[in-house]
Write a protein that holds these residues in place. Structure first.
Motif, PDB file in Angstrom:
ATOM      1  N   PHE A   1      -0.888  20.731  -2.546  1.00  0.00           N
ATOM      2  CA  PHE A   1       0.232  20.093  -1.853  1.00  0.00           C
ATOM      3  C   PHE A   1      -0.009  18.594  -1.701  1.00  0.00           C
ATOM      4  N   ARG A   2       1.036  17.814  -1.919  1.00  0.00           N
ATOM      5  CA  ARG A   2       1.006  16.377  -1.673  1.00  0.00           C
ATOM      6  C   ARG A   2       2.429  15.903  -1.403  1.00  0.00           C
ATOM      7  N   ALA A   3       2.555  14.879  -0.576  1.00  0.00           N
ATOM      8  CA  ALA A   3       3.864  14.379  -0.172  1.00  0.00           C
ATOM      9  C   ALA A   3       3.785  12.882   0.071  1.00  0.00           C
ATOM     10  N   CYS A   4       4.911  12.199  -0.109  1.00  0.00           N
ATOM     11  CA  CYS A   4       4.966  10.756   0.142  1.00  0.00           C
ATOM     12  C   CYS A   4       6.419  10.348   0.353  1.00  0.00           C
ATOM     13  N   TYR A   5       6.618   9.097   0.703  1.00  0.00           N
ATOM     14  CA  TYR A   5       7.958   8.535   0.743  1.00  0.00           C
ATOM     15  C   TYR A   5       8.395   8.179  -0.670  1.00  0.00           C
ATOM     16  N   GLY A   6       9.691   8.259  -0.908  1.00  0.00           N
ATOM     17  CA  GLY A   6      10.202   7.878  -2.218  1.00  0.00           C
ATOM     18  C   GLY A   6      11.703   7.731  -2.182  1.00  0.00           C
ATOM     19  N   ALA A   7      12.290   7.611  -3.359  1.00  0.00           N
ATOM     20  CA  ALA A   7      13.744   7.561  -3.503  1.00  0.00           C
ATOM     21  C   ALA A   7      14.167   8.704  -4.412  1.00  0.00           C
ATOM     22  N   ARG A   8      15.327   9.281  -4.118  1.00  0.00           N
ATOM     23  CA  ARG A   8      15.803  10.409  -4.913  1.00  0.00           C
ATOM     24  C   ARG A   8      17.292  10.263  -5.192  1.00  0.00           C
ATOM     25  N   GLN A   9      17.723  10.928  -6.251  1.00  0.00           N
ATOM     26  CA  GLN A   9      19.149  11.000  -6.564  1.00  0.00           C
ATOM     27  C   GLN A   9      19.409  12.306  -7.314  1.00  0.00           C
TER      28      GLN A   9
ATOM     29  N   MET B   1       0.828  -1.190   0.000  1.00  0.00           N
ATOM     30  CA  MET B   1       0.000   0.000   0.000  1.00  0.00           C
ATOM     31  C   MET B   1       0.875   1.257   0.000  1.00  0.00           C
ATOM     32  N   THR B   2       0.446   2.279  -0.706  1.00  0.00           N
ATOM     33  CA  THR B   2       1.171   3.540  -0.777  1.00  0.00           C
ATOM     34  C   THR B   2       0.278   4.655  -0.251  1.00  0.00           C
ATOM     35  N   PHE B   3       0.873   5.462   0.597  1.00  0.00           N
ATOM     36  CA  PHE B   3       0.140   6.568   1.203  1.00  0.00           C
ATOM     37  C   PHE B   3       0.737   7.895   0.773  1.00  0.00           C
ATOM     38  N   ARG B   4      -0.114   8.900   0.749  1.00  0.00           N
ATOM     39  CA  ARG B   4       0.356  10.251   0.472  1.00  0.00           C
ATOM     40  C   ARG B   4      -0.325  11.222   1.410  1.00  0.00           C
ATOM     41  N   MET B   5       0.369  12.308   1.680  1.00  0.00           N
ATOM     42  CA  MET B   5      -0.219  13.434   2.394  1.00  0.00           C
ATOM     43  C   MET B   5      -0.786  14.392   1.359  1.00  0.00           C
ATOM     44  N   ARG B   6      -1.893  15.017   1.688  1.00  0.00           N
ATOM     45  CA  ARG B   6      -2.478  16.019   0.804  1.00  0.00           C
ATOM     46  C   ARG B   6      -3.236  17.041   1.629  1.00  0.00           C
ATOM     47  N   ALA B   7      -3.588  18.137   0.996  1.00  0.00           N
ATOM     48  CA  ALA B   7      -4.411  19.141   1.657  1.00  0.00           C
ATOM     49  C   ALA B   7      -5.797  18.564   1.926  1.00  0.00           C
ATOM     50  N   ALA B   8      -6.332  18.860   3.112  1.00  0.00           N
ATOM     51  CA  ALA B   8      -7.677  18.401   3.449  1.00  0.00           C
ATOM     52  C   ALA B   8      -8.714  19.150   2.631  1.00  0.00           C
TER      53      ALA B   8
END
Length: 338
Positions: free
Chosen positions: A300-308, A1-8
């Motif tokens: 606005f939205r945010a989640c966990y991920g990988a970056r380089q 499962m993948t979760f994200r934060m967003r504006a209410a």
């Protein structure tokens, strides 16, 4: 499962109400009252809609969403400038030292003084994660997404940020601190006062609370022993705040005696280290684990991920994060190391 934060959104009311019923009391920012929650969402909608880049008295509400089902499983709030609609009260622990030459004795008396020292600060609060989702680092995603939001909209927040942690609540839902201090002056239980404050604000504190310092030595043991202690369920939150650079500086909540944590906004770790970058590529298979966010205000939205990062400052992210955030190459994302 993948979760994200967003504006209410306004339509999140019922989901927030169902979570509010699970808090167990002491969550002033998340009362189990549809009308009060509706006011919060309306206030947040106005804040998300305002395009100005100035510090005003506003409240933002974010939610944690299962991106596959759309179910809301957590929430948090950010207040830009507390103490504007009504005074923001705290108790501050101070020490009065007195010496008697005749007795050759020095006495140090600890006191609780009613204060509005923290007025004008920004505040992170109202964090609640559904009991069924307390695994996989989702609490950390809830907490730290607030700092990314602040970093991305820095001009709309104060130079100091606070976080009030819920204090000790006993098995019957009462507060030993309230019973030993304020409850003596108000003729109402902690649950009644907490609910009234959540719905109507705390002007009644100004009306009825004694203005003189309270000598801690004169309190009963049950009240003294919980001053400045977080609720057991809030110990992890306290550690997270400390890791971000927050510190307890002797301020405690006037209702339950829980600690108020304080930090300079620009020194909060997740704000200080947040970096904006253009997305160069999507499909990164291995990279640094990070919190990644995009969009402004209501988007606005945010989640966990990988970056380089590449040498030119652009960033590559993994496909899952790109899908959850709905970003494509050329879009701007903000990120901070997980």
């Amino acid at each position: 499962m993948t979760f994200r934060m967003r504006a209410a959104r306004l339509e999140d009311l019922e989901a927030l109400y169902e979570m509010a019923k699970l808090t167990g009391g002491g969550f002033t920012n998340l009362p189990p009252d549809r009308a009060a929650l509706g006011v919060k969402l309306e206030r947040a909608a106005a804040a998300f809609a305002r395009e100005g880049d100035t510090l005003e008295d506003e409240q933002f509400v974010l939610v944690l969403e299962n991106s596959a089902t759309g179910d809301v499983r957590g929430t948090c709030q950010i207040f830009t400038q507390v103490g504007q609609q009504w005074p923001f009260y705290s108790y501050r622990m101070t020490t009065l030292t007195q010496h008697s030459q005749e007795l050759d004795r020095t006495v140090r008396a600890e006191m609780l003084s009613l204060t509005t020292d923290l007025e004008g600060s920004s505040e992170v609060g109202g964090l609640f994660l559904h009991p069924g989702e307390r695994a996989g680092g989702l609490g950390l995603l809830l907490a730290r997404s607030r700092y990314l939001f602040i970093a991305m909209h820095r001009a709309r927040f104060a130079d100091r940020v606070i976080a009030e942690l819920r204090g000790i609540i006993d098995d019957r839902g009462g507060s030993p601190f309230w019973d030993g201090v304020a409850g003596r002056f108000f003729g109402m239980s902690f649950q009644e006062a907490d609910y009234f404050n959540a719905i109507n604000g705390n002007q009644f504190i100004a009306d009825l609370m004694p203005k003189h310092p309270v000598y801690i030595a004169m309190l009963q043991d049950s009240a003294r022993s919980v001053i400045g202690l977080p609720h057991p369920t809030g110990r992890a939150a306290m550690r997270m705040l400390e890791n971000e650079g927050f510190a307890a500086e002797g301020y405690v909540d006037i209702f339950d005696g829980g600690p108020t944590m304080i930090a300079r906004t620009d020194r909060v770790k997740s704000i200080k280290e947040a970096k904006p970058a253009n997305v160069a590529a999507i499909g990164l298979e291995k990279g640094e684990r990070a919190l990644v966010a995009t969009g402004t205000l209501a988007d606005f939205r945010a989640c966990y991920g990988a970056r380089q990062f590449s040498e030119d400052g652009a960033v590559s992210i993994d496909s899952r994060a790109a899908d959850v955030l709905d970003v494509t190459p050329g879009d701007t994302v903000w990120s901070v190391e997980r």
